[in-house]
Design a protein around this motif. Sequence first.
Motif, PDB file in Angstrom:
ATOM      1  N   GLY A   7       4.585 -17.834   1.399  1.00  0.00           N
ATOM      2  CA  GLY A   7       5.600 -17.401   2.347  1.00  0.00           C
ATOM      3  C   GLY A   7       6.001 -15.952   2.157  1.00  0.00           C
ATOM      4  O   GLY A   7       5.491 -15.241   1.283  1.00  0.00           O
ATOM      5  N   LEU A   8       6.940 -15.519   3.000  1.00  0.00           N
ATOM      6  CA  LEU A   8       7.351 -14.110   3.010  1.00  0.00           C
ATOM      7  C   LEU A   8       8.837 -13.929   2.741  1.00  0.00           C
ATOM      8  O   LEU A   8       9.456 -12.990   3.237  1.00  0.00           O
ATOM      9  CB  LEU A   8       6.981 -13.476   4.353  1.00  0.00           C
ATOM     10  N   SER A   9       9.424 -14.811   1.954  1.00  0.00           N
ATOM     11  CA  SER A   9      10.796 -14.580   1.516  1.00  0.00           C
ATOM     12  C   SER A   9      10.804 -13.375   0.586  1.00  0.00           C
ATOM     13  O   SER A   9       9.758 -12.982   0.033  1.00  0.00           O
ATOM     14  CB  SER A   9      11.343 -15.802   0.779  1.00  0.00           C
ATOM     15  N   ALA A  10      11.958 -12.772   0.386  1.00  0.00           N
ATOM     16  CA  ALA A  10      12.053 -11.606  -0.487  1.00  0.00           C
ATOM     17  C   ALA A  10      11.555 -11.943  -1.891  1.00  0.00           C
ATOM     18  O   ALA A  10      10.820 -11.171  -2.509  1.00  0.00           O
ATOM     19  CB  ALA A  10      13.489 -11.111  -0.535  1.00  0.00           C
ATOM     20  N   ARG A  11      11.935 -13.113  -2.382  1.00  0.00           N
ATOM     21  CA  ARG A  11      11.516 -13.505  -3.726  1.00  0.00           C
ATOM     22  C   ARG A  11       9.996 -13.672  -3.777  1.00  0.00           C
ATOM     23  O   ARG A  11       9.349 -13.216  -4.727  1.00  0.00           O
ATOM     24  CB  ARG A  11      12.204 -14.807  -4.129  1.00  0.00           C
ATOM     25  N   ALA A  12       9.414 -14.328  -2.763  1.00  0.00           N
ATOM     26  CA  ALA A  12       7.979 -14.569  -2.766  1.00  0.00           C
ATOM     27  C   ALA A  12       7.192 -13.261  -2.661  1.00  0.00           C
ATOM     28  O   ALA A  12       6.201 -13.066  -3.381  1.00  0.00           O
ATOM     29  CB  ALA A  12       7.593 -15.499  -1.618  1.00  0.00           C
ATOM     30  N   VAL A  13       7.611 -12.374  -1.782  1.00  0.00           N
ATOM     31  CA  VAL A  13       6.911 -11.107  -1.603  1.00  0.00           C
ATOM     32  C   VAL A  13       6.940 -10.282  -2.889  1.00  0.00           C
ATOM     33  O   VAL A  13       5.912  -9.761  -3.341  1.00  0.00           O
ATOM     34  CB  VAL A  13       7.517 -10.309  -0.443  1.00  0.00           C
ATOM     35  N   THR A  14       8.105 -10.171  -3.490  1.00  0.00           N
ATOM     36  CA  THR A  14       8.237  -9.379  -4.718  1.00  0.00           C
ATOM     37  C   THR A  14       7.401  -9.966  -5.846  1.00  0.00           C
ATOM     38  O   THR A  14       6.668  -9.242  -6.540  1.00  0.00           O
ATOM     39  CB  THR A  14       9.708  -9.301  -5.142  1.00  0.00           C
ATOM     40  N   ALA A  15       7.495 -11.284  -6.027  1.00  0.00           N
ATOM     41  CA  ALA A  15       6.734 -11.925  -7.098  1.00  0.00           C
ATOM     42  C   ALA A  15       5.238 -11.821  -6.850  1.00  0.00           C
ATOM     43  O   ALA A  15       4.450 -11.608  -7.784  1.00  0.00           O
ATOM     44  CB  ALA A  15       7.152 -13.384  -7.228  1.00  0.00           C
ATOM     45  N   ALA A  16       4.812 -11.971  -5.586  1.00  0.00           N
ATOM     46  CA  ALA A  16       3.391 -11.894  -5.258  1.00  0.00           C
ATOM     47  C   ALA A  16       2.834 -10.506  -5.537  1.00  0.00           C
ATOM     48  O   ALA A  16       1.725 -10.363  -6.077  1.00  0.00           O
ATOM     49  CB  ALA A  16       3.170 -12.274  -3.793  1.00  0.00           C
ATOM     50  N   VAL A  17       3.572  -9.472  -5.170  1.00  0.00           N
ATOM     51  CA  VAL A  17       3.115  -8.105  -5.415  1.00  0.00           C
ATOM     52  C   VAL A  17       3.023  -7.824  -6.912  1.00  0.00           C
ATOM     53  O   VAL A  17       2.042  -7.226  -7.389  1.00  0.00           O
ATOM     54  CB  VAL A  17       4.032  -7.087  -4.713  1.00  0.00           C
ATOM     55  N   GLU A  18       4.012  -8.253  -7.656  1.00  0.00           N
ATOM     56  CA  GLU A  18       3.974  -8.040  -9.111  1.00  0.00           C
ATOM     57  C   GLU A  18       2.758  -8.736  -9.721  1.00  0.00           C
ATOM     58  O   GLU A  18       2.077  -8.175 -10.592  1.00  0.00           O
ATOM     59  CB  GLU A  18       5.259  -8.566  -9.761  1.00  0.00           C
ATOM     60  N   ALA A  19       2.469  -9.954  -9.271  1.00  0.00           N
ATOM     61  CA  ALA A  19       1.303 -10.678  -9.788  1.00  0.00           C
ATOM     62  C   ALA A  19       0.003  -9.980  -9.397  1.00  0.00           C
ATOM     63  O   ALA A  19      -0.940  -9.887 -10.198  1.00  0.00           O
ATOM     64  CB  ALA A  19       1.316 -12.113  -9.274  1.00  0.00           C
ATOM     65  N   SER A  20      -0.068  -9.475  -8.151  1.00  0.00           N
ATOM     66  CA  SER A  20      -1.265  -8.758  -7.710  1.00  0.00           C
ATOM     67  C   SER A  20      -1.483  -7.489  -8.522  1.00  0.00           C
ATOM     68  O   SER A  20      -2.614  -7.159  -8.898  1.00  0.00           O
ATOM     69  CB  SER A  20      -1.164  -8.430  -6.225  1.00  0.00           C
ATOM     70  N   LEU A  21      -0.413  -6.769  -8.798  1.00  0.00           N
ATOM     71  CA  LEU A  21      -0.528  -5.548  -9.597  1.00  0.00           C
ATOM     72  C   LEU A  21      -1.091  -5.855 -10.982  1.00  0.00           C
ATOM     73  O   LEU A  21      -1.913  -5.090 -11.507  1.00  0.00           O
ATOM     74  CB  LEU A  21       0.836  -4.860  -9.718  1.00  0.00           C
ATOM     75  N   ARG A  22      -0.669  -6.959 -11.573  1.00  0.00           N
ATOM     76  CA  ARG A  22      -1.199  -7.328 -12.897  1.00  0.00           C
ATOM     77  C   ARG A  22      -2.673  -7.673 -12.803  1.00  0.00           C
ATOM     78  O   ARG A  22      -3.479  -7.228 -13.640  1.00  0.00           O
ATOM     79  CB  ARG A  22      -0.405  -8.507 -13.463  1.00  0.00           C
ATOM     80  N   ARG A  23      -3.048  -8.467 -11.802  1.00  0.00           N
ATOM     81  CA  ARG A  23      -4.460  -8.847 -11.682  1.00  0.00           C
ATOM     82  C   ARG A  23      -5.340  -7.649 -11.353  1.00  0.00           C
ATOM     83  O   ARG A  23      -6.476  -7.540 -11.824  1.00  0.00           O
ATOM     84  CB  ARG A  23      -4.624  -9.937 -10.612  1.00  0.00           C
ATOM     85  N   LEU A  24      -4.835  -6.759 -10.521  1.00  0.00           N
ATOM     86  CA  LEU A  24      -5.599  -5.582 -10.110  1.00  0.00           C
ATOM     87  C   LEU A  24      -5.571  -4.464 -11.158  1.00  0.00           C
ATOM     88  O   LEU A  24      -6.256  -3.451 -10.997  1.00  0.00           O
ATOM     89  CB  LEU A  24      -5.059  -5.044  -8.778  1.00  0.00           C
ATOM     90  N   ARG A  25      -4.748  -4.622 -12.180  1.00  0.00           N
ATOM     91  CA  ARG A  25      -4.645  -3.658 -13.276  1.00  0.00           C
ATOM     92  C   ARG A  25      -4.336  -2.254 -12.758  1.00  0.00           C
ATOM     93  O   ARG A  25      -4.972  -1.264 -13.133  1.00  0.00           O
ATOM     94  CB  ARG A  25      -5.930  -3.671 -14.119  1.00  0.00           C
ATOM     95  N   THR A  26      -3.355  -2.198 -11.884  1.00  0.00           N
ATOM     96  CA  THR A  26      -2.973  -0.926 -11.284  1.00  0.00           C
ATOM     97  C   THR A  26      -1.460  -0.861 -11.142  1.00  0.00           C
ATOM     98  O   THR A  26      -0.768  -1.881 -11.295  1.00  0.00           O
ATOM     99  CB  THR A  26      -3.641  -0.748  -9.908  1.00  0.00           C
ATOM    100  N   ASP A  27      -0.949   0.321 -10.848  1.00  0.00           N
ATOM    101  CA  ASP A  27       0.500   0.482 -10.700  1.00  0.00           C
ATOM    102  C   ASP A  27       0.933   0.565  -9.245  1.00  0.00           C
ATOM    103  O   ASP A  27       2.121   0.645  -8.955  1.00  0.00           O
ATOM    104  CB  ASP A  27       0.978   1.732 -11.442  1.00  0.00           C
ATOM    105  N   ARG A  28      -0.043   0.538  -8.305  1.00  0.00           N
ATOM    106  CA  ARG A  28       0.351   0.598  -6.895  1.00  0.00           C
ATOM    107  C   ARG A  28      -0.723  -0.014  -6.020  1.00  0.00           C
ATOM    108  O   ARG A  28      -1.908  -0.026  -6.362  1.00  0.00           O
ATOM    109  CB  ARG A  28       0.668   2.015  -6.440  1.00  0.00           C
ATOM    110  N   ILE A  29      -0.280  -0.526  -4.884  1.00  0.00           N
ATOM    111  CA  ILE A  29      -1.145  -1.037  -3.825  1.00  0.00           C
ATOM    112  C   ILE A  29      -1.064  -0.048  -2.677  1.00  0.00           C
ATOM    113  O   ILE A  29       0.030   0.275  -2.207  1.00  0.00           O
ATOM    114  CB  ILE A  29      -0.688  -2.440  -3.383  1.00  0.00           C
TER     115      ILE A  29
END
Length: 345
Positions: free
Chosen positions: A129-151
């Motif tokens: 989903g796209l709740s504020a909590r879901a979006v923030t948590a999803a981006v943080e998880a993606s940044l860790r998997r992608l090993r980067t500091d920005r999308i």
Amino acid sequence: MTEESVPVATPPVAITTSPTRVTTDRITTEQTRAIVGSTPAPRRRIGPSDLQVFPVALSGNVFGWTADAAESERVLDSYVAYGGNFIDTADSYAGGRSEIIIGNWMRARLSRDDIVLATKVGKSADHAGLSARAVTAAVEASLRRLRTDRIDLLYLHIDDPDVPFEETLLAVDELVRAGKVRYFGGSHHTGSRLIEARIASAQLGVARMIALQNHYNLVFRREYEEGLARVAIDLALGVMPRFALASGFLTGKYRSKADLDGTRRAEVGRFVNRSGLRVLQALDAVAAEHDSPPATVALAWLLSKPNVVAPVVSASAVDQVFDLVAAVDLSLTRSQLTSLDRASA
């Protein structure tokens, strides 16, 4: 070959094998120079942003699924060797393994600053989903998997009617202000919802969408051309068509019901009919004139359309890459474009 996440039971579609084949596990600088030459690779700007991308985006939807890590890295190496710099993935692809493979590849190749990296949130099982909590948590998880500091480009992978647009937009804006996301766009949104998002962004004074990833190809035109094209122009959205090869149908591999294997009947079978075969006949004629495979011509047709920046396509094997990237150098004549337009109308 597909351009979006697909059911696990569905195998990839191999496109026509190119005569140019990468045979090493890793592309060297010398090989890159030999392939690309001294002419800079073409770039297109995404909407009003400063993102300059290769006109074919490489999807990671098969990475970690039908392409293992080693073959995925070879595909990525080959794509970059041909001048590509636009990589597209999602937190839901292969349960996050696609992002892990891409992140490890970027770290090993020291190529992060040379890549425009796009991912999507909204569909993962962990942060749905796209709740504020879901979006923030999803981006943080993606940044860790992608090993980067920005999308570089974050897509809203769904249109979530259960969450007010304002909540989602404010959450994305916080990520933009924090430098974790540079720009964002929509996917699976109707024209009216895109307009609603633009109005809400203006009222809230937050970052606005600059891109759209939508279903669009030679045999699936109406949804975009009659419902989204004008909105994309009015809102200055850069368009990245997904399913650009109609789940492999536009490669020319499927021409009769006998060509369909059991797991692809639902995806491709709907195109194996009189109208679909008429499109393939027109593709074949244009492809013969250019000595190119149908897939390359189908992508070149998309690249001729207003606001289209880069079709999103995938390759599950390294020898499929050339036919994809070759589309950026294929110029179709007005007569050829008219022929394809008429055949697919």
